[in-house]
Design a protein around this motif. Structure first.
Motif, PDB file in Angstrom:
ATOM      1  N   VAL A   1      -2.750   8.173   0.440  1.00  0.00           N
ATOM      2  CA  VAL A   1      -4.189   8.283   0.369  1.00  0.00           C
ATOM      3  C   VAL A   1      -4.718   9.508   1.305  1.00  0.00           C
ATOM      4  O   VAL A   1      -4.256   9.779   2.525  1.00  0.00           O
ATOM      5  CB  VAL A   1      -4.954   7.118   1.001  1.00  0.00           C
ATOM      6  CG1 VAL A   1      -6.191   7.199   0.818  1.00  0.00           C
ATOM      7  CG2 VAL A   1      -4.147   5.858   0.329  1.00  0.00           C
ATOM      8  N   ALA A   2      -5.776  10.278   0.853  1.00  0.00           N
ATOM      9  CA  ALA A   2      -6.029  11.627   1.383  1.00  0.00           C
ATOM     10  C   ALA A   2      -6.620  11.004   2.748  1.00  0.00           C
ATOM     11  O   ALA A   2      -7.430   9.846   2.667  1.00  0.00           O
ATOM     12  CB  ALA A   2      -7.229  12.009   0.761  1.00  0.00           C
TER      13      ALA A   2
ATOM     14  N   LYS B   1      -3.150  -0.745  11.993  1.00  0.00           N
ATOM     15  CA  LYS B   1      -3.332  -1.576  10.604  1.00  0.00           C
ATOM     16  C   LYS B   1      -3.476  -2.963  10.361  1.00  0.00           C
ATOM     17  O   LYS B   1      -3.461  -3.457   9.198  1.00  0.00           O
ATOM     18  CB  LYS B   1      -3.042  -0.325   9.712  1.00  0.00           C
ATOM     19  CG  LYS B   1      -3.522   0.906   9.780  1.00  0.00           C
ATOM     20  CD  LYS B   1      -2.914   1.940   8.543  1.00  0.00           C
ATOM     21  CE  LYS B   1      -3.136   3.439   8.922  1.00  0.00           C
ATOM     22  NZ  LYS B   1      -3.537   4.297   7.811  1.00  0.00           N
TER      23      LYS B   1
ATOM     24  N   PHE C   1       3.164   1.738   4.368  1.00  0.00           N
ATOM     25  CA  PHE C   1       4.107   2.869   4.091  1.00  0.00           C
ATOM     26  C   PHE C   1       3.780   4.213   5.092  1.00  0.00           C
ATOM     27  O   PHE C   1       2.926   4.700   4.764  1.00  0.00           O
ATOM     28  CB  PHE C   1       4.325   3.244   2.604  1.00  0.00           C
ATOM     29  CG  PHE C   1       4.779   1.956   1.879  1.00  0.00           C
ATOM     30  CD1 PHE C   1       4.004   1.082   1.399  1.00  0.00           C
ATOM     31  CD2 PHE C   1       6.243   2.072   1.449  1.00  0.00           C
ATOM     32  CE1 PHE C   1       4.388  -0.165   0.844  1.00  0.00           C
ATOM     33  CE2 PHE C   1       6.627   0.889   0.626  1.00  0.00           C
ATOM     34  CZ  PHE C   1       5.626  -0.168   0.509  1.00  0.00           C
TER      35      PHE C   1
ATOM     36  N   ALA D   1       4.952   7.899   5.994  1.00  0.00           N
ATOM     37  CA  ALA D   1       5.657   8.987   5.610  1.00  0.00           C
ATOM     38  C   ALA D   1       5.592   9.941   6.598  1.00  0.00           C
ATOM     39  O   ALA D   1       4.467  10.491   6.874  1.00  0.00           O
ATOM     40  CB  ALA D   1       5.192   9.632   4.259  1.00  0.00           C
TER      41      ALA D   1
ATOM     42  N   MET E   1       0.823  -1.402   0.010  1.00  0.00           N
ATOM     43  CA  MET E   1       0.068  -0.133   0.036  1.00  0.00           C
ATOM     44  C   MET E   1       0.965   1.280   0.078  1.00  0.00           C
ATOM     45  O   MET E   1       1.038   1.912   0.824  1.00  0.00           O
ATOM     46  CB  MET E   1      -0.863  -0.083   1.560  1.00  0.00           C
ATOM     47  CG  MET E   1      -2.086   0.989   1.353  1.00  0.00           C
ATOM     48  SD  MET E   1      -3.289   0.613   0.259  1.00  0.00           S
ATOM     49  CE  MET E   1      -4.027   2.324  -0.054  1.00  0.00           C
TER      50      MET E   1
HETATM   51  N1  CTP Z   1      -3.548   4.810   4.290  1.00  0.00           N
HETATM   52  C1  CTP Z   1      -4.616   4.270   3.849  1.00  0.00           C
HETATM   53  N2  CTP Z   1      -5.865   4.994   3.953  1.00  0.00           N
HETATM   54  C2  CTP Z   1      -5.774   6.229   4.393  1.00  0.00           C
HETATM   55  C3  CTP Z   1      -4.346   6.833   4.741  1.00  0.00           C
HETATM   56  C4  CTP Z   1      -3.402   6.022   4.615  1.00  0.00           C
HETATM   57  O1  CTP Z   1      -4.882   3.132   3.714  1.00  0.00           O
HETATM   58  N3  CTP Z   1      -6.714   7.151   4.502  1.00  0.00           N
HETATM   59  C5  CTP Z   1      -2.362   4.039   4.367  1.00  0.00           C
HETATM   60  C6  CTP Z   1      -1.135   4.402   3.156  1.00  0.00           C
HETATM   61  O2  CTP Z   1      -1.230   3.944   2.019  1.00  0.00           O
HETATM   62  C7  CTP Z   1       0.014   4.096   3.950  1.00  0.00           C
HETATM   63  C8  CTP Z   1      -0.507   3.894   5.460  1.00  0.00           C
HETATM   64  O3  CTP Z   1      -1.771   3.999   5.498  1.00  0.00           O
HETATM   65  O4  CTP Z   1       0.332   2.871   3.585  1.00  0.00           O
HETATM   66  C9  CTP Z   1       0.406   4.946   6.422  1.00  0.00           C
HETATM   67  O5  CTP Z   1      -0.246   6.041   5.806  1.00  0.00           O
HETATM   68  P1  CTP Z   1       0.081   7.519   6.326  1.00  0.00           P
HETATM   69  O6  CTP Z   1      -0.464   8.670   5.413  1.00  0.00           O
HETATM   70  O7  CTP Z   1       1.534   7.723   6.918  1.00  0.00           O
HETATM   71  O8  CTP Z   1      -0.741   7.343   7.891  1.00  0.00           O
HETATM   72  P2  CTP Z   1      -2.214   7.610   8.123  1.00  0.00           P
HETATM   73  O9  CTP Z   1      -2.771   6.586   8.774  1.00  0.00           O
HETATM   74  O10 CTP Z   1      -2.943   8.582   7.098  1.00  0.00           O
HETATM   75  O11 CTP Z   1      -2.170   8.676   9.461  1.00  0.00           O
HETATM   76  P3  CTP Z   1      -1.400  10.309   9.327  1.00  0.00           P
HETATM   77  O12 CTP Z   1      -1.943  10.873   8.264  1.00  0.00           O
HETATM   78  O13 CTP Z   1      -2.238  10.545  10.777  1.00  0.00           O
HETATM   79  O14 CTP Z   1       0.069  10.117   9.938  1.00  0.00           O
END
Ligand code: CTP
Length: 407
Positions: free
Chosen positions: A278-279, A346, A328, A330, A274
Motif C-alpha cells: 500500500v502506498a 499495527k 507483511f 517488505a 494484508m
Molecule cells: N500497510 C497498510 N497501509 C499502508 C502501508 C502498509 O496497511 N499505508 C500494511 C501492508 O499491507 C503490510 C504492512 O502494513 O501488511 C507493512 O507494510 P510496509 O510497507 O512494510 O510497512 P509500512 O507500515 O508502510 O512502513 P514503512 O513503509 O515505513 O516500512
C-alpha cells in the motif's frame, strides 16, 4: 495443499467436438495429482479414442464394452462408489436428458446413477440445442439435485453458428473442480479477506505512483485459503494474474479505495491477510488534466495515504473483528527489528518479514524466503520456497492461531 491431489475423479466424456478439450482436462487433472478414471460413451469414441486418455492419465479409460468385462456388471458400481467427484465434460444434450430422467443405458450413465459424490457438468452443444426448453428443463432438474453447472460459454460452434453452448475451457473447469473438492476443509465456514498488488495513486488522468508488487504472494494466499475451504474475498489492484476460482474479487486502485473495501469486508471476517503493498504517500492534489511539460512541474507535493492495517487494528480493539490479522513487512534493512515494530504498532497476530534485496525472494519472482514473527516474540524462519508453499505455511499457522483463540 491442492485439494485435487490424490483424489479419485471420474471424468465422463460424451459425443461432442469438445472431446479434444476433455483430453487436456484429463491431463491437467493428472498433473495436479488426481487419479482420473475416464469413461467414454460410444459417440465420444467417434471423436477421440480411449488410448488418448490412457496416455495422459496412465490409467485405463473405460468404454461400454467394459460393463461386460471380467469384472462383470459391478464395474459401474465400483467406479461410481469409489470416486470423490464425477465430472461430465463435455456433456451433450442427449446424456443430460438421460441423467435428468435417471436413464442408465451405458457405462457412463449407469456410473453416474450409482455415484453418491458431488457431480460437475460442463454442457457442450451446437446451435439452439442448449436454449431449447427441453434442455433447459433437464438442466434445472440436475441443478435441483445439486449438480454444479460450468458454462457453457458463448461463441462460434463447429457448425459455424454463433450462440451459447461452447464447453468452458479446461482451466475454468479445473478451477470449479478444485473449489468443489476443497469444500468442508479446515477453514470451512470462515471468512478470509486477502489484499494483493500494489496500490496506484493518480497524479493526473494518465499517470500514477505505484510500486513493484506483482500480487503473486497475495493471490497464492487467496488460493491457499480457498483450498482449505474458506470463503475468500480478494481485494486486489489490477495485476493481470488469473483470478483464483471461487473468490469474491473486489478491484481497487488507490489506498483510499482499499481502505474502504477492507474495512467493509473485515467487519465480520475471521482473518485478514494484508499482503498488498500500500502506498504511504499520494499526490496532495490530483490534476484534472494531463500535466504538460509546459506546466514546468519540477516537484510533486505528496500527502500521507491511509495506513490500512492501523485503521483495521483500531477497529479490532472496539469490535473484535477481524479476529486475526496478518501483516507483511517488505524490508531492505534491519528486517526483523522493523517487522517486530510493525507487528506491535499495527496490533497484528502474525507478521511475515521478507528481505526484498535478495534476488530470489520478494517482488515479481516466483519464490520467497520469509520469517514469521509472533506477538510473544517467537520467530520462525522458513526456507526458500514457491510463493504457493509460503502461502500454505502461513495458512497452516493461521489455523493454529484460530484454534488457540477458539479454545
Ligand atoms: N500497510 C497498510 N497501509 C499502508 C502501508 C502498509 O496497511 N499505508 C500494511 C501492508 O499491507 C503490510 C504492512 O502494513 O501488511 C507493512 O507494510 P510496509 O510497507 O512494510 O510497512 P509500512 O507500515 O508502510 O512502513 P514503512 O513503509 O515505513 O516500512
Amino acid at each position: 495443499m491442492n485439494p485435487i491431489k490424490d483424489k479419485r475423479i471420474t471424468l465422463g466424456v460424451t459425443g461432442s467436438i469438445a472431446c479434444y478439450k476433455a483430453a487436456d482436462l484429463a491431463s491437467k487433472l493428472t498433473q495436479a495429482g488426481a487419479l482420473v478414471d475416464v469413461i467414454l460413451t460410444e459417440s465420444a469414441t467417434y471423436f477421440v479414442q480411449p488410448i488418448t486418455f490412457q496416455s495422459v492419465t496412465g490409467r485405463k479409460a473405460f468404454v461400454d464394452k467394459d460393463m461386460w468385462s471380467d469384472q462383470g456388471h459391478v464395474q459401474h458400481i465400483g467406479l461410481g462408489h469409489n470416486t470423490n467427484l464425477v465430472v461430465l465434460a463435455p456433456l451433450t444434450a442427449n446424456t443430460m436428458a438421460k441423467l435428468a430422467h435417471g436413464i442408465a443405458d451405458n457405462l457412463l450413465t449407469v456410473t453416474a446413477l450409482a455415484a453418491t459424490c458431488p457431480v460437475l457438468i460442463a454442457p457442450a452443444m451446437d446451435g439452439g440445442m442448449y436454449t431449447h426448453p427441453a434442455t433447459q428443463t433437464n438442466l434445472q432438474v440436475l441443478k435441483g439435485r445439486g449438480a454444479v453447472v460450468i458454462g457453457p460459454e458463448s461463441g462460434r460452434f463447429a457448425s459455424g453458428m454463433v450462440g451459447l453452448g461452447r464447453m468452458s475451457e479446461p482451466p475454468v473447469i479445473l478451477g470449479h473442480i478444485r473449489h468443489t473438492l476443497a469444500q468442508g476443509g479446515p477453514l470451512a465456514g470462515k471468512k478470509v479477506v486477502v489484499t494483493a498488488g500494489g496500490t496506484r495513486e493518480p497524479l493526473d488522468p494518465v499517470r500514477f505512483l505505484t510500486n513493484r508488487s506483482s500480487g503473486k504472494q497475495g493471490y497464492a494466499l487467496a488460493q491457499a485459503a480457498l483450498d482449505l475451504g474458506a470463503t475468500v474475498t480478494l481485494v486486489s489492484t489490477p495485476t493481470g494474474l488469473p483470478l483464483p476460482h471461487g473468490a469474491e474479487v473486489i478491484q481497487v486502485d488507490t489506498a483510499d479505495d482499499m481502505l474502504a473495501a477492507v474495512l467493509a469486508q473485515t467487519a465480520d471476517a475471521d482473518v485478514l491477510l494484508m499482503a498488498a503493498a500500500v502506498a504511504d504517500f499520494k499526490a496532495a492534489a490530483v490534476s484534472d488534466h494531463k500535466i504538460k511539460k509546459s506546466d514546468k512541474v519540477a516537484s510533486l507535493k505528496l500527502t500521507r495515504a491511509p495506513d490500512i492495517l492501523m485503521a483495521v487494528g483500531e477497529r479490532k480493539q472496539q469490535t473484535g473483528y477481524p479476529r486475526l490479522t496478518v501483516g507483511f513487512a517488505a524490508e531492505s534493512e534491519n528486517l526483523l527489528e522493523n517487522a517486530a515494530a510493525k507487528l506491535a504498532a499495527k496490533s497484528l497476530d502474525l507478521i511475515t518479514a521478507n528481505d526484498i534485496t535478495a534476488p530470489d525472494a520478494g517482488f515479481s519472482v516466483e519464490t520467497n524466503r520469509v520469517t514469521l514473527l509472533y506477538p510473544d516474540g517467537r520467530q520462525e524462519k522458513l526456507p526458500l520456497q514457491d510463493k504457493a508453499e509460503v502461502a500454505e505455511q502461513i495458512l497452516d499457522r493461521v489455523i493454529q492461531l484460530m484454534t488457540n483463540k477458539d479454545d
